[in-house]
Design a protein around this motif. Sequence first.
Motif, PDB file in Angstrom:
ATOM      1  N   LYS A 184       0.844  -1.186   0.000  1.00 37.94           N
ATOM      2  CA  LYS A 184       0.000   0.000   0.000  1.00 37.94           C
ATOM      3  C   LYS A 184       0.888   1.248   0.000  1.00 37.94           C
ATOM      4  N   MET A 185       0.447   2.289  -0.685  1.00 39.13           N
ATOM      5  CA  MET A 185       1.260   3.503  -0.810  1.00 39.13           C
ATOM      6  C   MET A 185       0.760   4.652   0.063  1.00 39.13           C
ATOM      7  N   THR A 186      -0.170   4.367   0.943  1.00 41.23           N
ATOM      8  CA  THR A 186      -0.679   5.397   1.845  1.00 41.23           C
ATOM      9  C   THR A 186       0.356   5.687   2.930  1.00 41.23           C
ATOM     10  N   PRO A 187       0.302   6.884   3.548  1.00 45.17           N
ATOM     11  CA  PRO A 187       1.303   7.261   4.555  1.00 45.17           C
ATOM     12  C   PRO A 187       1.402   6.297   5.735  1.00 45.17           C
ATOM     13  N   ASP A 188       0.325   5.545   6.006  1.00 49.80           N
ATOM     14  CA  ASP A 188       0.366   4.613   7.134  1.00 49.80           C
ATOM     15  C   ASP A 188       0.867   3.223   6.731  1.00 49.80           C
ATOM     16  N   SER A 189       1.413   3.088   5.535  1.00 55.01           N
ATOM     17  CA  SER A 189       1.938   1.802   5.080  1.00 55.01           C
ATOM     18  C   SER A 189       3.017   1.298   6.032  1.00 55.01           C
ATOM     19  N   GLU A 190       2.948   0.040   6.386  1.00 57.47           N
ATOM     20  CA  GLU A 190       3.926  -0.539   7.307  1.00 57.47           C
ATOM     21  C   GLU A 190       5.326  -0.604   6.703  1.00 57.47           C
ATOM     22  N   TYR A 191       5.414  -0.481   5.380  1.00 54.93           N
ATOM     23  CA  TYR A 191       6.713  -0.615   4.721  1.00 54.93           C
ATOM     24  C   TYR A 191       7.497   0.698   4.669  1.00 54.93           C
ATOM     25  N   ILE A 192       6.825   1.821   4.810  1.00 52.84           N
ATOM     26  CA  ILE A 192       7.520   3.098   4.705  1.00 52.84           C
ATOM     27  C   ILE A 192       8.566   3.273   5.812  1.00 52.84           C
TER      28      ILE A 192
END
Length: 270
Positions: free
Chosen positions: A241-249
């Motif tokens: 997912k590319m949303t700000p809350d993505s666990e990968y960011i």
Amino acid sequence: MAKGEKAAETGKPDGRGVQSIEVGARLLNALVNDSGPMMLRDLARLADIAPAQAHPYLVSYRKLGLVRQEEDTGRYQLAPFALTLGITRMRTTDPFRLASDAVIELSKDTGLNVALVVWGTFGPTVVMVQEIGNQLNMKTRPGTVYSLTGTASGRVFAAFLPEAVAKETMRIERKNNPDSDRVGKARPLTKTETKSIRDAGYAVIDDPPVPGINAISAPVFDYSGQVQYAVTLIGHESMLKMTPDSEYIPVLLEATQNLSLQLGYVRPTE
């Protein structure tokens, strides 16, 4: 062979250290992060130790040539031997090996494909792809050239390269589009979007070049503060997912910031 000697030889820490060295390193870190001469009280405060405790360390560092004290102001700053250590580190560091190792580790940690991208002759160019064997059709191989404005990796360079370089590349890209063989089509990139990428520290792209395949990219800086690499997570939209809350960011940013640190980058103080 003693346990400590064996650990040092194999590169595997045995969990023990010298506390006084670790305390003293906090003083050196404070000098590095502040980037200017400092009074003893301020230096001790940043290192989170008492001035009386800090002073003996600074006396020793002066004898070693790591720190010097200004005669007129009494302020402390790093000395020539610290510069020698830094230069030696740069000479003996292989940036690509460090980046490659970081990409491999990041792919293991996330379970995603990871691309390492540099600024090449024709623009953002892939130099390494660590795949996880899920057969993603992502059109990315070493040598692939990305659009500067139509990919997440490209947008990292557009945001962090010198403005004149980015503008000229965008002009050429618009002129050659759609005949260009780059991955991703040129599209507008506003000043607001560019600032947003800089503030967030990473870039994404709506309507990605390959439908259903998302990407999140972050910059790696070298000792001069120039963007050296873009490290890009690539995965199916159902997972990445590319949303700000993505666990990968946070995982991506931790990896790129650590790599920047290894390349000698010091984040500017605000």
